[in-house]
Each structure stands twice: as C-alpha cells, then as structure tokens.
Design a protein around this motif. Structure first.
Motif: not given
Length: 355
Positions: A197-218
């Motif tokens: 849906w986000a891509h349909q709404a704005d095809p030019h934006a880069k789309l991310y998954i974002n999270d905390y502790n992703l630097e170290w939490n296996t």
C-alpha cells in the motif's frame, strides 16, 4: 517517545536559514582532508545523509533550535508529528499542521525527510484502540482502516518523503512477531500489505522496516532477516533496514554491528541508522562524555564503511528536547549537544569520520 502539543503559528512565518557557503556550494569530494566545519559539510564529504528528529513545538518557538537544525542537518524525521495519534486524533478528522511544518521547513533548507511511521503498535488514536478492544471495529474494517491511513498519509506527502518507516518495531525482544492489534486481528500478512500500500501511495519513496536493539539482539536480528527474505521472495517492495541505534554507555558497544548491517545489505537493502542516541547514568563526567563520543563515532563509522548505508539520524540533537530522561529514570545527556546547544565531544568526534 514523548508526546508534544502543536503550537505552530510561528512556524508559518519562519524564514529559511541561509546555508553556510561551504555547505550550500560544495559538492562531495571537494573538501580535501580537512575537518568539516559542521555536520552538513560532513554529510557532503562522506556522502551519507546526516539527520535529526524534529520536535514541532521548538521548531516553531525556539529560534536557536531552528537555526541549529537548519545549519547542521541534511535530513530530518518528524519525531511525533506523523504518528497516527497526532494526524487523526478523531476518526476522519485530520491534523496535518505539525507534519506539514516539518516538511515545509525541510524543503526550505534543502533537507530530505524520513516519514515516521505508518504502522506501529504505539501512539495509536484512542478511537482505534477502543474500537478494536470493544469489538466495534472487526478485522475486515480494521484492514480497511489501515489501508486508508497509509494511502492518506503517504499519499499526502507523495514525492516529498525520501524514505518511510513503513512498519516499526514489529519484532519483540524474544524474536517473535510483536503481539499487536495488527498481528492479532490481521495476521502476519499485514506487514506485506503495508509495504504494498505504501508503494502504491508513493512509488518513489524508499520503504523501510525499522527496529530497536537490532544492532545486537540475535533473536530479533534473525526474525527480521526472515521477514525481509520472505517479503523479497514475494516481490513485496521493501528497500531499506532501519537500525534505531538507542545505546547506553553502561552497556558494551555492539561490536558485531558492522556484520549485522552487512547481513541485511547483502539482501539488497539500503541501510540507515535512524534514531541514534547514547544515554548515560547521571551525573555527567568527562569520562562518560568520552565514551559517549566513541559510541556515536563507531555507529557512523559502521554506516560509512558499508556502501549501502545512506543515512545517520540522531534522535534529537540537543539534551533540551531528548526523550531519554522521561523514559529512563536517572539517565540522560544522550544527545550530541547540551541544553544550551553547545557541542559535546560526541559532535566533535563525528566530524572526524572519514570515508
């Protein structure tokens, strides 16, 4: 993150701060070996966007905050103003003033914008959470509400947002999909739906998954890798991985972070450090500030060393408006400038980073 009230009359009258000549007129690669004068110049030199979260009330009301933001940064993120509870506090009644102010100020000052965030389990409007809880909003209606929200918000800023945090914090600390209203009512497929849906709404934006502790939490790392692989196998448009970068000097620095980032960029994603801050147990000491500076620099080094890392954003640049003291009792001083906007050793350390 702490909530803010939107008092925005002043921002409509605010004039753009002229860029320093070195920042406005130089191009990547023209700086030689000297230390940059500010973070904007550093951004051009290392070819990585340097950003900050923006709180709308000080953006409107504090001239020194606004001047510093516009001098130092090439990228901005609305700290709260684009979250669902802020933009649609009553069903069907939208309040875009805060988000619009952030975007307008960025455009005037040659800054790119990260949209934050389309789908999250926190800071949802009460009408939505209450309706789900009492059964007046069923699964079918909830799916339609989510779709409409994404189209409404991403569509409003179509062409004005470099990257969206489409889904935020969808994995818990044990490595499970987070037990949110989205997972409970819609099942795991809501993640792919949100990206489509986000891509349909704005095809030019880069789309991310974002999270905390992703630097170290296996456990969190492995689950997020699985999500990304599954989305890509289904040809879902996902373009980036966001590492929030909320660290504390009382904990060891996540030394495997470069390897973790590479695991994601090897899948074809671009990477960003999206919410960097480094808190400490108070009081502040010179030794703590030195450790903080090292942590900030190592995060940026990790980004610069990975050619697919394109953005390094701090979660507020001044202790005057940091979220940390309100969430971590006895901790604070987490940003690169103090309450008076004086640069700390962390600021100076960032300026020494080289590509």
């Amino acid at each position: 993150m702490k909530r803010v009230l939107l008092g925005l009359a002043a921002i409509a009258l605010a004039v753009a701060v002229p860029l320093p000549a070195t920042a406005a007129q130089t191009h990547p690669g023209q700086h030689g070996g000297r230390t940059p004068d500010n973070l904007r110049e550093l951004s051009h030199k290392i070819k990585v966007y340097i950003g900050s979260a923006v709180a709308v009330t000080p953006l409107a009301d504090e001239e020194d905050y606004r001047r510093t933001l516009n001098r130092e940064f090439t990228h901005v993120t609305a700290e709260n103003a684009m979250k669902w509870a802020e933009v649609e506090p009553q069903r069907g009644q939208y309040t875009w003033d805060g988000a619009d102010a952030v975007v307008r100020n960025a455009q005037r000052n040659h800054q790119k914008v990260r949209g934050h965030t389309l789908v999250w389990h926190n800071q949802l409007p009460e009408w939505l959470t209450t309706g789900v809880a009492d059964g007046s909003i069923d699964a079918a209606e909830l799916r339609g509400i989510l779709r409409d929200h994404i189209f409404k918000e991403a569509g409003r800023y179509r062409g004005k947002i470099r990257a969206w945090d489409v889904v935020n914090e969808v994995v818990d600390d044990e490595g499970n999909l987070r037990n949110s209203i989205w997972l409970e009512k819609l099942g795991p497929g809501y993640i792919a739906d949100a990206f489509r849906w986000a891509h349909q709404a704005d095809p030019h934006a880069k789309l991310y998954i974002n999270d905390y502790n992703l630097e170290w939490n296996t456990a969190k790392i492995n689950q997020t890798l699985n999500i990304v692989k599954d989305l890509k196998a289904k040809r879902v448009p996902i373009h980036g991985i966001g590492f929030q970068g909320h660290l504390g000097i009382q904990y060891d620095y996540p030394a495997d972070f470069p390897t973790v980032m590479k695991q994601f960029t090897d899948l074809g994603l671009e990477a960003a450090i999206t919410e960097a801050d480094v808190r400490m147990v108070l009081p502040v000491t010179p030794e703590k500030l030195a450790t903080q500076a090292d942590y900030y620099k190592r995060m940026l080094d990790t980004c610069v060393d990975n050619r697919r890392c394109v953005e390094y954003t701090v979660w507020s640049f001044t202790d005057r408006h940091s979220w940390v003291p309100g969430w971590f009792e006895g901790e604070g001083a987490a940003t690169i400038m103090d309450e008076n906007l004086a640069p700390k050793p962390a600021y100076d350390a960032l300026l020494t980073v080289r590509r």
